[in-house]
Design a protein around this motif. Structure first.
Motif, PDB file in Angstrom:
ATOM      1  N   THR A  56      -0.371 -13.986  -2.202  1.00  0.00           N
ATOM      2  CA  THR A  56      -1.270 -13.492  -3.239  1.00  0.00           C
ATOM      3  C   THR A  56      -2.313 -12.540  -2.656  1.00  0.00           C
ATOM      4  OG1 THR A  56      -0.983 -15.581  -4.409  1.00  0.00           O
ATOM      5  CG2 THR A  56      -2.870 -14.234  -5.029  1.00  0.00           C
ATOM      6  N   SER A  57      -2.790 -12.837  -1.441  1.00  0.00           N
ATOM      7  CA  SER A  57      -3.833 -12.026  -0.841  1.00  0.00           C
ATOM      8  C   SER A  57      -3.339 -10.635  -0.453  1.00  0.00           C
ATOM      9  CB  SER A  57      -4.399 -12.745   0.396  1.00  0.00           C
ATOM     10  OG  SER A  57      -4.779 -14.065   0.060  1.00  0.00           O
ATOM     11  N   ASP A  58      -2.042 -10.438  -0.412  1.00  0.00           N
ATOM     12  CA  ASP A  58      -1.490  -9.130  -0.058  1.00  0.00           C
ATOM     13  C   ASP A  58      -1.247  -8.258  -1.293  1.00  0.00           C
ATOM     14  OD1 ASP A  58      -1.191  -9.994   2.699  1.00  0.00           O
ATOM     15  OD2 ASP A  58       0.518 -11.161   2.022  1.00  0.00           O
TER      16      ASP A  58
ATOM     17  N   MET B 219      -1.090 -12.186   8.284  1.00  0.00           N
ATOM     18  CA  MET B 219      -0.817 -13.338   9.156  1.00  0.00           C
ATOM     19  C   MET B 219       0.243 -13.004  10.220  1.00  0.00           C
ATOM     20  SD  MET B 219      -1.185 -16.493   6.519  1.00  0.00           S
ATOM     21  CE  MET B 219      -2.743 -16.789   5.686  1.00  0.00           C
TER      22      MET B 219
ATOM     23  N   VAL C 251      -5.162  -9.688   6.148  1.00  0.00           N
ATOM     24  CA  VAL C 251      -5.330 -11.055   5.660  1.00  0.00           C
ATOM     25  C   VAL C 251      -5.055 -12.037   6.795  1.00  0.00           C
ATOM     26  CG1 VAL C 251      -4.314 -12.791   4.130  1.00  0.00           C
ATOM     27  CG2 VAL C 251      -4.717 -10.459   3.305  1.00  0.00           C
TER      28      VAL C 251
ATOM     29  N   TYR D 111      -6.598 -15.600   9.545  1.00  0.00           N
ATOM     30  CA  TYR D 111      -7.623 -16.217  10.371  1.00  0.00           C
ATOM     31  C   TYR D 111      -7.957 -15.314  11.562  1.00  0.00           C
ATOM     32  CZ  TYR D 111      -7.179 -20.740   7.983  1.00  0.00           C
ATOM     33  OH  TYR D 111      -7.194 -21.756   7.069  1.00  0.00           O
TER      34      TYR D 111
ATOM     35  N   TYR E 198      -4.977 -21.424   0.163  1.00  0.00           N
ATOM     36  CA  TYR E 198      -5.921 -20.706   1.018  1.00  0.00           C
ATOM     37  C   TYR E 198      -6.727 -19.786   0.108  1.00  0.00           C
ATOM     38  CZ  TYR E 198      -7.174 -17.309   4.749  1.00  0.00           C
ATOM     39  OH  TYR E 198      -7.832 -16.470   5.610  1.00  0.00           O
TER      40      TYR E 198
ATOM     41  N   GLY F 186      -8.434 -15.013   0.285  1.00  0.00           N
ATOM     42  CA  GLY F 186      -8.105 -13.715  -0.301  1.00  0.00           C
ATOM     43  C   GLY F 186      -7.914 -13.741  -1.808  1.00  0.00           C
TER      44      GLY F 186
ATOM     45  N   THR G  41      -8.559 -24.663   0.796  1.00  0.00           N
ATOM     46  CA  THR G  41      -9.319 -24.393   2.023  1.00  0.00           C
ATOM     47  C   THR G  41     -10.054 -23.062   1.930  1.00  0.00           C
ATOM     48  OG1 THR G  41      -7.482 -23.244   3.075  1.00  0.00           O
ATOM     49  CG2 THR G  41      -7.567 -25.633   3.360  1.00  0.00           C
ATOM     50  N   ARG G  42     -11.057 -22.894   2.817  1.00  0.00           N
ATOM     51  CA  ARG G  42     -11.866 -21.677   2.839  1.00  0.00           C
ATOM     52  C   ARG G  42     -12.418 -21.326   1.462  1.00  0.00           C
ATOM     53  NH1 ARG G  42     -11.547 -18.728   7.905  1.00  0.00           N
ATOM     54  NH2 ARG G  42     -11.051 -20.433   9.312  1.00  0.00           N
TER      55      ARG G  42
END
Lengths: 224, 224, 224, 224, 224, 224, 224, 224
Positions: D100-102, D153, D176, D178, H26, H29, H53-54
């Motif tokens: 989703t973050s991408d 990642m 995206v 850690y 997560y 994002g 998380t986060r």
């Protein structure tokens, strides 16, 4: 027997006309056969100087086979043909080696500037660990139109020199030093971050580039 | 109220006499109060130009409080006093911005060279993605004693320009670009590895350093 | 005597059926005995092309012991069997080597694209330090369905080429250059940051990957 | 009020004629005033598509002030004018977001390819931690002329996809992840080292570049 | 003749009592003489297993001079004494080599886990470029208490495996790959950024460390 | 035959007078001929100690040709002349080698401190994997005026030692370790980030620098 | 209201007895509530000095709420309690700030050394761009038992100072500088590679660590 | 109002069945709206634990709007639903925070292991600068099936702990520290280079990953 040049190179014979400085032949990635072919080709146009840089013994032998009277400076890993530098013009180029181990790079810069037509002087072993040594050469440094400084380790000498002279300083980092020099990265970064303005940085161990840039800076005339 | 200069700075007022170029005041790590104190101190010696670089709005206000007629170029984050640059001498400095985003750095270089006494010209938005743009400015570029090129991203423009002119090129990488530009690292490395000799590299976004170096290269006389 | 393949490899013999392109054998981390065993195995299926990349002289001897008529391009460190490339289909792949030292990688790309079934053309020594050289080949470049550019040092050539053609450019950085090239890192970053869109980057010195990608881009049909 | 374009930009209006694809306006380093000036200028030539990328809310407002009917995709930080994409031609471009973050980067790629004239499809949340998700979309993936994969990642998805399809894969690493993703460095390196050939890497978070490259690869005709 | 151990080493003979696992002798920085001295010393205590890792041919000869019946796995650069592994206990350790070039590291892990008392199985050449190969071994992988995966290049295999099994995965990056693998940095970062949780990363090429960790994870009992 | 010193070096013979410690000769970047010339020059001034560091067998032979009674510690790659260290003064210097592989660097530090006039003690193989070993030497460590710790891999030992003693710790990272030690970078960073204050870091593998610094810290008197 | 210390910290109250120097409280990662709790706890043992480093305004307020008479040096982001430093003993610590921007770090070092019981002197703005400034302070520098030098940018000053004095130099790199200083990496590497021996490097911006190390070096007695 | 999940995510609801551990969300994002949509979806299947998380305060509010009784540990930036962890099974997980600043990451690990069904214990502030603190907890450490160690700065604690216990150690580097910690790079490298075997490294600040891995290692049964 030399190879056929057209298969691997397109010599930029017009560079002198276009830029005022001839092309150099960087031997490092070429076979002796390829370098010999180029040497044979340039032998036909003695009106421009040709430099062969980063030449191993094998490269040198191949070049001398085609151009027996070429000048060979083994310490600088450089050959030049025709063998004599042109009559100098423009300002003085002073080349400084911080330590003995930086001499190899400094000599490459010196020879390059000479063959591109500048007067040159060499200063050796004046690292900042003994400041009195560089201060003792201040008159010579201040007479230069440009100063080239080759230094490894902390790369501190260009900052010190730039703070003492009005001329620009060409700084060439060398790969001399212990582990955390990381092959010249440490002096490279130090030179880019010089706290004295007026420091022009070139690539690690790139004496040729330093000498070429210095020759351009010290070129005769104001060009405009 | 300005702070007491002696507590935090030892102004190098003799630098002009010693090096031929005045010291600049790098505002980035200083408080507005410290900068104001320095402004007050330099106000007493109008015979030398003082540049204040990397000045935020707060720094600018503090300086203008002490030197109300100082010249302030907000785009370049730079102030100069006395407000007018000296009469130009020496060769022409041409400053090139590869893209619009590089203008900020290019203007800092341009102003610096102007206030150090050189004639300057600005060329904008001539990145290598459209080669015709830089080729269209070739006459101007070839009339320069030195060319400053500010570029981010691939940092390719200095190589292209250096291949086209006889003058040295001062390359200043900018922090413009996507992720793998790593804050200017990509163009910095590209410039250090220019396949055309004659490229003098300075620090990332360091327009001041580029302009200073250019002013030294284009200085009048051959100095030896 | 070749080793027993099953102990160290699980040949992906179905890759051609699945992906349309055969698997290549990357020799670098394998012993000559292992490579010979693979050569023996592929000798039984002449209906697909097999490429052996990064083959040292010892690898080559081991392969030729099993497949005596394999084609061996020592400059590209590559062997192919069956020895003749298939009949070409799809668009033209033009492979460009910025300098002589990049030829080795460029040839690996060229051979790979040829053996995967594409027409190919080679252009050599057209670095950006002499723009006229690349401009002189514009017609050929514009006739390509995809252009592969191998360049070290500043890695500027792919940006220049991408700005001149409509086809995509596959950029392969080489490990050619002075210290701050950091084994190809400098051209890699420059290519990733190309100011001209349309540049596809592959790994340092990875001529095989560049040629494979080019073959896919220039594949016949629109595939959907 | 928009600024005067000539002072900071030299629009490459002929790029469509020269390369077949229009120039995009990268907003990141420009002021809203500069962007508005460019918007006003492009408003006069509706025959070519203009994309504004990396547009903040302030940039968007400035553009919409000049081109009120422009299409604005806030998630992709992109505006396009004229508002409708051209009639599609060429092959299908499938854009895949690993997580989703991408999505933000994937949408920039998708919109770019659409406005450059390609048919597009989007696939979301198919990371390799659950292989069944990507395997379930295999038919769509295999119908593409080119697949764009955005992943952060470990950047493993492009390798997996490239091993499953015959078409080239454009891999765009995202920032995206850690700490040890180092702003996208980890997936960037993974993609450059893909064990499956056929992966074309572009800059971190560079959805625009990925979409442009994909549009070129999927262009109609074989172009030679 | 072996050297005097006390001059250069303080053997941690009590480690087995303290930690449950014996100390290994890392040969890389030691002379053959030093290693021989240690071999002589451990010959006096056959009740604990001793592993000699990273042993060159010279190291191996020195060790075999003192312990003629030691087991020597030249591929894994490892020797063990007493020659037979202990009777296995605890869970199964499955060791996976992504490619043939990763076998060397995988074997070091396998041998280490065996000599520390675990049952082991080896799986070879199942890289993600051909997913069907790893999917074919799913039953074996799911029967493991811990899976060790050795992979270079993109380091994608541990993510894929971790997404398929409930057991923890020990990922060991190898220094196999083209330039931008940077000696194993690329797979190391990929593994640290695995999008599937449950991946335990060890040092580049550290098969010994991977095998040791796996032996601890698969140890008999729940220990609390 | 030795070379002419003046051509490549400007010996800092006054350093002892100025700084209290003699200059050392770093052999790494020098030819045997250059080193011999320096040896011949220093032979004329037996009143100061001269150290030759990083001396290969060829360097050593060249030095012993000029100074036959020089002390040669081949493990430490170091020669000293006059052969006997001066009478010790000041505090005790304890040198600790974390592992056998760090001994080479530790010995260089030990010899340097001895020849600069300090009492020294050596402690070997006390890595943190077996804490009892370092705790067993606590009395000796606490009797030191300064402790030198040479460690590779995780570089954890200096933090542990600094937490146990009141004296400052000189930490010298070594290039010992697996891939992700990156030639000593890992222990270097660990030492710079020691959670125990009182750790003075020197360059990777720089035993000479560590010994010199320790000699200065343990110098007699409080000097003010 | 302060938090309960036991939940997040195990104060090392015995450190003074064990090491001779008290523990400092590093505020950076702690909440004001946690810091207040620690302040309350140390208020009960006025016989040892406690330093609070990297204290923001919020941290300072929380500490002063518990220890109203604590000494607060906001420039150094440091608080100390009891408010007066102990009676000095041992040698003189001279702290040098290369530029005004380095003052913040230099003051942290100075305060730390003072509160650990040493006499201290401060020297400001003596960067190597104007060597006369540091040469003018030579008498003071030579009277020190240890010199701390805080410098950013090229990090050249410690090399210069170490070449001029017999005492050890503690070098603390600062994060001051343009882009290629990379947050202090450039001066850090320069200091680690100092061409003058006798330079002890600590972490970037770690004035506390520099002051602590200096206090240990200048401690009274020879300690053995 | 929550968004439509299908537009941006493909929840891996079957992960528990497949791997034995549920998928975590997560948040970093994702928008609060996206997270709320996921929360609403998981609310329908209370039979599996879901971790968020986060989670920032905005994320937390969005989740609690859908799952009002979710457990929220703000220090660990984590939410869990259903609110109570399952009945513990398997071995003990001991989580160690080297310093107070590492607590945030340690708590994320602890909560994760708890909600995945393990017994857990927390140990705080036992950095290696005061070894007595960790030695005092040896009994607890030796009773664990796996020890998680969160540490920043020099990252030395995992090496020390691994040398003292038979169980594997999961090491999670934190981004706590001065400049040369480089955002956690220093402890990351130290942990990868641990001189004690048995250290499993996860990503910087990745408490979730550490807790998940620990839960797998301490899982009940030997699984084979």
């Amino acid at each position: 027997m030399p190879d056929d040049v057209a298969a691997f190179a397109d010599l930029d014979l017009g560079r002198t006309a276009r830029r005022g400085y001839p092309e150099a032949v960087y031997c490092a990635g070429k076979t002796p056969g390829q370098v010999a072919a180029i040497a044979a080709a340039v032998g036909a146009r003695p009106e421009v100087v040709t430099l062969f840089t980063r030449a191993t013994a094998a490269h040198a032998a191949a070049i001398l086979g085609e151009l027996p009277d070429a000048c060979h400076d083994a310490d600088a890993a450089l050959l030049a043909w025709p063998p004599l530098p042109p009559e100098p013009a423009g300002g003085l180029v002073v080349v400084v080696a911080a330590g003995t181990s930086d001499l190899r790079v400094a000599r490459e810069a010196l020879q390059t500037a000479s063959y591109l037509g500048r007067r040159t002087e060499l200063v050796v072993d004046v690292g900042v660990a003994g400041l009195h040594r560089v201060l003792a050469r201040l008159d010579l440094l201040r007479s230069a139109r440009v100063v080239v400084v080759a230094a490894g380790m902390d790369g501190a000498l260009p900052s010190v020199v730039a703070g003492l002279v009005a001329a620009p300083v060409v700084a060439v980092p060398t790969s001399v030093g212990y582990g955390a020099a990381f092959g010249g990265l440490a002096p490279l970064l130090a030179m880019l971050n010089s706290c004295a303005p007026g420091v022009a940085v070139v690539n690690i161990d790139n004496g040729y580039g330093a000498g070429h840039l210095a020759a351009q800076i010290a070129a005769p005339g104001e060009q405009a």
